[in-house]
Design an enzyme around this catalytic site. Structure first.
Site, PDB file in Angstrom:
ATOM      1  N   TYR A 158     -11.196 -58.404 -28.594  1.00  0.00           N
ATOM      2  CA  TYR A 158     -12.057 -59.444 -29.076  1.00  0.00           C
ATOM      3  C   TYR A 158     -13.498 -59.002 -29.915  1.00  0.00           C
ATOM      4  CZ  TYR A 158     -16.739 -60.293 -26.975  1.00  0.00           C
ATOM      5  OH  TYR A 158     -17.908 -60.218 -26.759  1.00  0.00           O
ATOM      6  N   LYS A 162     -14.138 -62.404 -33.012  1.00  0.00           N
ATOM      7  CA  LYS A 162     -15.949 -62.001 -32.831  1.00  0.00           C
ATOM      8  C   LYS A 162     -16.016 -61.811 -34.367  1.00  0.00           C
ATOM      9  CE  LYS A 162     -17.254 -63.202 -28.525  1.00  0.00           C
ATOM     10  NZ  LYS A 162     -17.568 -64.607 -28.218  1.00  0.00           N
TER      11      LYS A 162
END
Length: 276
Positions: A158, A162
């Site tokens: 994740y 990002k």
């Protein structure tokens, strides 16, 4: 929220729009007069949401979209323009998380998160951006995270995706700035949505997340949406390449007794990967 923007006559595509930040953004855009494409992998929910908006007098179309699929993305953007007119704005809210310790994270989990959160964002920006470039105007807002700026235990996939959002936003702002397209991103802290509440242990919210945030609470989806509308609007006409923190002061510096060691995952807690 009392912020008012006017998007009358403008068409905006929102991915991941059936829930969470995406849904709140659609609601805010419709109130501001925009015609909205509601794109989501949950096509039935997107269609139902669009039908509700049309029933209230708004302009919206539901689009079934897996953002990882380039051909499907092209079809969705083409359908949007055919139904609602030239695309002015794009909000890339589609995203997911599959937490696991780095040493045991599966390749499938890595690929799913990277393909959805970063590749899918690129494909959406590319498809919509081509049409904006042809029109000579447009604005894009990518949904990043405070994890575009720093790490979070148990989320190497994740956080990597990002961080990529920040880089992609910068590059597109450079490439398209002289051609009339602004590209920005927002970096929310935890946002109080059902999905987030389901994904983290309740004690993490009160004992860690609220504790380390200067404002003492998670964001509401509408608070992120109002920031997105600002970046899409003429009020941000000289803003591009920015990652705007919407984090309740989190990145100003946080200190808690856990110091970020909690993996903060309800699923991993249930599976016995760690204990509170």
């Amino acid at each position: 929220m009392n912020v008012r923007f006017d998007f009358s006559g403008k068409t905006v595509l929102v991915t991941g729009a059936a829930s969470g930040i995406g849904r709140a953004t659609v609601e805010a855009l419709v109130k501001a007069g925009a015609a909205v494409g509601i794109a989501d992998i949950q096509g039935d929910e997107a269609d139902a949401f669009a039908e509700t908006i049309r029933g209230q007098g708004g302009a919206a179309i539901g689009l079934t979209l897996d953002v990882r699929d380039a051909a499907a993305t092209e079809r969705a953007v083409e359908m949007l323009e055919d139904e609602l007119g030239p695309i002015f704005g794009l909000v890339t809210a589609a995203g997911l998380s599959r937490p696991a310790p780095a040493e045991s994270m599966s390749e499938a989990s890595w690929d799913l998160v990277m393909d959805t959160n970063l590749k899918g964002m690129f494909l959406s920006c590319q498809s919509a951006g081509r049409r904006m470039l042809a029109h000579g105007a447009g604005a894009i807002v990518n949904i990043g995270s405070v994890n575009s700026l720093g790490g979070f235990a148990g989320r190497s996939n994740y956080c990597s995706s990002k961080f990529g959002v920040a880089g992609l936003t910068d590059v597109l702002a450079i490439e398209w700035g002289r051609r009339g397209i602004r590209v920005n991103a927002v970096a929310p802290n935890g946002v109080d949505t059902p999905l987030v509440r389901q994904g983290i242990p309740p004690s993490f919210v009160t004992e860690v997340l609220d504790d380390r945030t200067p404002m003492g609470r998670m964001a509401l989806p509408g608070e992120i949406a109002s920031t997105v509308l600002f970046l899409l609007s003429d009020a941000a006409s000289y803003v591009t390449g920015s990652m705007l923190r919407v984090d309740g002061g989190l990145c100003s510096g946080f200190y808690t007794h856990r110091q970020g060691a909690d993996l903060a995952s309800a699923a991993l807690l249930r599976d016995g990967v760690y204990s509170e």
